[in-house]
Design an enzyme around this catalytic site. Structure first.
Site, mmCIF file in Angstrom:
data_model
loop_
_atom_site.group_PDB
_atom_site.id
_atom_site.type_symbol
_atom_site.label_atom_id
_atom_site.label_comp_id
_atom_site.label_asym_id
_atom_site.label_seq_id
_atom_site.Cartn_x
_atom_site.Cartn_y
_atom_site.Cartn_z
ATOM 1 N N GLU A 1 -1.696 33.436 -19.353
ATOM 2 C CA GLU A 1 -0.233 33.388 -19.276
ATOM 3 C C GLU A 1 0.295 34.435 -20.235
ATOM 4 O OE1 GLU A 1 1.905 29.813 -20.201
ATOM 5 O OE2 GLU A 1 0.511 28.499 -19.179
ATOM 6 N N ASN B 1 -3.356 22.005 -20.260
ATOM 7 C CA ASN B 1 -2.516 23.163 -20.533
ATOM 8 C C ASN B 1 -2.155 23.176 -22.019
ATOM 9 O OD1 ASN B 1 -0.633 25.395 -20.102
ATOM 10 N ND2 ASN B 1 0.970 23.856 -20.399
ATOM 11 N N GLU B 2 -2.597 24.222 -22.712
ATOM 12 C CA GLU B 2 -2.159 24.521 -24.081
ATOM 13 C C GLU B 2 -2.412 23.408 -25.093
ATOM 14 O OE1 GLU B 2 1.911 25.988 -23.701
ATOM 15 O OE2 GLU B 2 1.154 27.958 -23.111
ATOM 16 N N TRP C 1 -0.422 23.196 -11.696
ATOM 17 C CA TRP C 1 -0.664 21.904 -12.341
ATOM 18 C C TRP C 1 -1.371 20.955 -11.365
ATOM 19 C CZ3 TRP C 1 -0.253 24.635 -16.035
ATOM 20 C CH2 TRP C 1 0.828 24.890 -16.852
ATOM 21 N N GLU D 1 -4.354 28.185 -25.591
ATOM 22 C CA GLU D 1 -3.571 29.386 -25.909
ATOM 23 C C GLU D 1 -4.412 30.441 -26.616
ATOM 24 O OE1 GLU D 1 0.733 27.842 -27.091
ATOM 25 O OE2 GLU D 1 -0.890 26.465 -27.592
ATOM 26 N N ARG E 1 -3.011 21.461 -28.247
ATOM 27 C CA ARG E 1 -2.755 21.703 -29.669
ATOM 28 C C ARG E 1 -2.858 20.390 -30.427
ATOM 29 N NH1 ARG E 1 2.361 25.609 -31.072
ATOM 30 N NH2 ARG E 1 1.942 27.285 -29.609
ATOM 31 N N TRP F 1 2.826 35.031 -16.404
ATOM 32 C CA TRP F 1 3.718 33.883 -16.202
ATOM 33 C C TRP F 1 5.095 34.446 -15.940
ATOM 34 C CZ3 TRP F 1 2.855 28.547 -16.428
ATOM 35 C CH2 TRP F 1 4.027 27.756 -16.352
ATOM 36 N N TYR G 1 3.080 34.727 -25.924
ATOM 37 C CA TYR G 1 4.545 34.551 -25.900
ATOM 38 C C TYR G 1 5.115 35.051 -27.216
ATOM 39 C CZ TYR G 1 3.953 31.961 -21.659
ATOM 40 O OH TYR G 1 3.641 31.623 -20.374
ATOM 41 N N TRP H 1 7.057 32.975 -30.110
ATOM 42 C CA TRP H 1 6.256 32.511 -31.245
ATOM 43 C C TRP H 1 6.746 33.056 -32.576
ATOM 44 C CZ3 TRP H 1 0.787 33.643 -28.721
ATOM 45 C CH2 TRP H 1 0.507 32.632 -27.782
#
Ligand SMILES: *[C@@H]1O[C@H](CO)[C@@H](O)[C@H](O)[C@H]1NC(C)=O
Ligand SMILES: *[C@@H]1O[C@H](CO)[C@@H](O)[C@H](O)[C@H]1NC(C)=O
Ligand SMILES: *[C@@H]1O[C@H](CO)[C@@H](O)[C@H](O)[C@H]1NC(C)=O
Ligand SMILES: *[C@@H]1O[C@H](CO)[C@@H](O)[C@H](O)[C@H]1NC(C)=O
Ligand SMILES: *[C@@H]1O[C@H](CO)[C@@H](O)[C@H](O)[C@H]1NC(C)=O
Ligand SMILES: *[C@@H]1O[C@H](CO)[C@@H](O)[C@H](O)[C@H]1NC(C)=O
Ligand SMILES: *[C@@H]1O[C@H](CO)[C@@H](O)[C@H](O)[C@H]1NC(C)=O
Length: 437
Positions: free
Chosen positions: A350, A214-215, A94, A259, A217, A380, A307, A311
Site C-alpha cells: 500500500e 491488515n496492519e 478484505w 506495515e 500493531r 492504494w 503513508y 505518518w
C-alpha cells in the site's frame, strides 16, 4: 490503510527502551518446491521472485477493499475486467466484513455486505446472499478475469469490523488492543473465522495469498498494553497464525499484511523543530520486526506500506530538514535489502498521498525504485469509474460511497481519467509483464 494512523505518536518514541534486535541469521529460501507439487495456476515463490506455472511473476497490483461490498455482479465484473485491462494482475481486498447485532438492522436496510455478526462471545457467520456469497462471486470473477487476490482475515483497525470487535465481545472492558494477540479465546475465534475462509477457497488458483491481518500493531483503536512494544508479541502471533493457516492449506502463499516496521538496534533519528527523536517506524514501538517476521517458515513474502505524509505531519512544516519523498525511497530500498538478505519476495503493498501534485511528483520515483529492486507494486487504491448499481450512487458505510459511478474516493484513490497518475502504473505494469517469463 488507516488515515491519521497512530504514528502521530512517534515523537514519544525516544522514550522506548532499546531492546536488542534478533540475530541476523539468514534463513535460506525453501521455495514452494518443498511443499510438493503446487497445483497449476497457484502463485509460488523462489528466492526473491514470485513464480507462476514455472515462469517469473512480476506485477503491478492494487487495493480495492470495497470490491466485495459491491452488490451487483456486473460491477464486480466491470472492476476486475478494467483493472486487468490496465495491467493489474493482483488485487488485495478484505476477506472480513464484521458487524454488531446493533448494526444488523441498518446493514439489512442498506444492503451492506457482512460475513460475521457479533452479539456475544462467538460470532455468527453469514453464508447468505448478502454475506459470503458476495465474496464467492469476487473470487469467481477474479478467476474469470485472470486477477489474483490477496485476502486479509481481519483488520488492526475497527473499520469494517476488526480486532476491536473480537476484543469488545470476548474480553469486554479490556483497556488494551494487544490482548488480541495473546488471549486464547480471542485466538480461537480468529482461527475459527480463518478456517471458514481458507476452507472455502483453498482450491482456488484465484487466491494469490492469505494475509493474517491488515496492519497489525501493538495498538489499534484501543491503546497498546505494557507488554507489546519490544516483546516480539507480533512475531509470535505471526508464527502461530501462519503455522495454523499452513496446517489448513499446503499450497497458497501466506503473508503478514504488516506495515513493515523495523526493529533496529540503532533506529534513525528524525528532526523536527530542533528536536530529534528515534523514528517510530524503525524502533520496534509499533510491534513488528520486519526482518524476524519474514524469516518465519510459513511467511512466504514480506509486505510494507508508505503513508509518509500521514505518518509525519509535523515534518512537512517549513524548517524541517526532512524530505517525505526521500524518506519513501529509503524505506523502499531498506525493505528490498532486507528481503534479499532473507531470500524471499517483498511487495510494496500500500502507498498513498492525498495531494495530486505530490502523487505526480513522488510516485514515478518510488515506483522506479520498486521496479529496480524487483518488488510487487500495489498502490492504494484502485479507483473504478462507471459503476452502475443503485444508479451509480450509493453510500456503502462510514464516508465510503459510490458517487456518479466512481468507487469510494479517499483522495489517495487514482482513477483512469486522472491520466498522468494512471499512466505511471500502466507503464510499470507493462515493464513487470515483460519480466514475467
Ligand atoms: C441488494 O443486493 C442484491 C445482490 O446481492 C440485489 O439483488 C438487490 O437488488 C439489492 N437490494 C437493494 C435494495 O439494492
Ligand atoms: C443479541 O442478543 C440480545 C440479548 O441476548 C438479543 O435480545 C438479541 O435478539 C440479539 N440480536 C441478534 C441480532 O441476534
Ligand atoms: C457495536 O457497534 C457499534 C457501532 O459501530 C459500536 O459503537 C459499539 O462499540 C460496538 N459494540 C461492541 C461491543 O463492539
Ligand atoms: C517549536 O519549538 C518552539 C520552542 O520549543 C515552540 O515554542 C514551538 O511551539 C514549536 N513549534 C511547533 C510547530 O511545534
Ligand atoms: C537534520 O538536522 C539535524 C540537526 O542539525 C541533523 O543532525 C540531521 O542529520 C539532519 N538530517 C538530515 C536528513 O539532513
Ligand atoms: C477524488 O478526490 C480528489 C480530491 O481529494 C479529487 O481531486 C478527485 O477529482 C476525486 N475523484 C473523483 C473521481 O471523484
Ligand atoms: C473523473 O470522473 C469522475 C466521475 O465521473 C468525475 O467526478 C471526475 O471529476 C473526473 N475527473 C477528471 C480529472 O476528469
Amino acid at each position: 490503510m488507516k488515515l491519521l494512523a497512530a504514528a502521530l505518536t512517534f515523537i514519544a518514541a525516544a522514550c522506548i527502551p532499546t531492546v536488542t534486535a534478533g540475530s541476523s541469521q539468514v534463513d535460506s529460501s525453501r521455495g514452494s518446491g518443498d511443499r510438493g507439487n503446487v497445483p497449476k495456476g497457484f502463485l509460488t515463490r523462489k528466492g526473491t521472485k514470485f513464480r507462476l506455472d514455472n515462469k517469473d511473476f512480476a506485477f503491478v497490483g492494487s487495493n480495492s477493499y470495497w470490491l466485495p461490498l459491491l452488490t451487483t455482479h456486473e460491477d464486480v465484473d466491470r472492476t476486475l475486467r478494467d483493472a486487468r485491462a490496465a495491467g493489474i494482475k493482483v488485487m488485495r481486498t478484505w476477506g472480513f466484513n464484521a458487524i454488531n447485532a446493533t448494526e444488523l438492522p441498518t446493514a439489512l436496510a442498506t444492503n451492506l455486505t457482512y460475513y460475521q455478526v457479533w452479539n456475544g462471545t462467538r460470532f455468527t457467520t453469514n453464508y447468505g446472499e448478502q454475506g459470503l456469497k458476495r465474496l464467492d462471486y469476487v473470487v469467481k470473477a477474479a478467476a474469470k478475469y485472470d486477477v489474483k487476490l490477496i485476502l486479509a482475515f481481519t483488520n488492526n483497525w475497527v473499520g469494517y469490523g476488526g480486532a476491536e470487535l473480537y476484543i469488545n465481545w470476548i474480553k469486554p472492558g479490556s483497556p488494551n488492543h494487544d490482548i488480541f494477540y495473546t488471549d486464547p479465546a480471542i485466538i480461537a475465534e480468529y482461527q475459527r473465522y480463518v478456517k471458514i475462509i481458507v476452507s472455502r477457497y483453498k482450491d482456488s488458483p484465484a487466491i494469490a495469498a492469505w494475509e493474517l491481518m491488515n496492519e497489525a500493531r501493538c495498538l489499534g483503536d484501543l491503546p497498546a498494553g505494557p507488554n507489546c512494544p519490544g516483546k516480539r508479541l507480533l512475531t509470535q502471533w505471526y508464527k502461530q497464525q501462519s503455522d495454523y493457516v499452513r496446517s489448513l492449506d499446503p499450497y497458497h502463499l501466506i503473508t503478514t499484511g504488516g506495515e513493515g516496521h523495523f526493529f533496529w538496534n540503532n533506529p534513525p533519528v528524525i528532526w523536527f523543530n530542533g528536536t530529534g527523536s528515534t523514528d517510530y517506524n524503525y524502533n520496534g514501538q509499533a510491534g513488528e520486526d520486519f526482518e524476524e517476521d519474514l524469516k518465519l517458515p510459513n511467511i512466504d513474502f514480506g509486505t510494507y506500506h508508505i503513508y509518509v505524509t500521514y505518518w509525519y505531519p509535523q515534518l512537512i512544516y517549513p524548517g524541517s530538514n526532512f524530505s517525505a519523498y526521500e524518506w519513501g525511497l529509503g524505506w523502499i530500498q531498506q525493505h528490498a535489502d532486507a528481503a534479499k538478505k532473507i531470500g524471499k519476495p517483498v511487495i510494496l503493498e500500500e502507498f498513498g498521498v492525498a495531494s495530486y501534485e505530490s502523487k505526480l511528483a513522488w510516485y514515478p520515483g518510488w515506483v522506479q525504485r520498486a521496479l529496480d529492486t524487483y518488488h510487487g507494486i500495489m498502490p492504494w487504491q484502485y479507483g473504478q469509474l462507471g459503476l452502475t448499481e443503485s444508479g451509480g450512487n450509493r453510500v456503502i458505510k462510514y464516508a465510503d460511497a459510490i458517487i456518479d459511478g466512481a468507487s469510494p474516493n479517499d483522495s489517495n484513490t487514482f482513477y483512469k481519467n486522472q491520466t498522468d497518475i494512471w499512466t505511471i502504473f500502466t507503464r510499470a505494469a507493462a515493464i513487470q509483464d515483460a519480466r514475467s517469463r
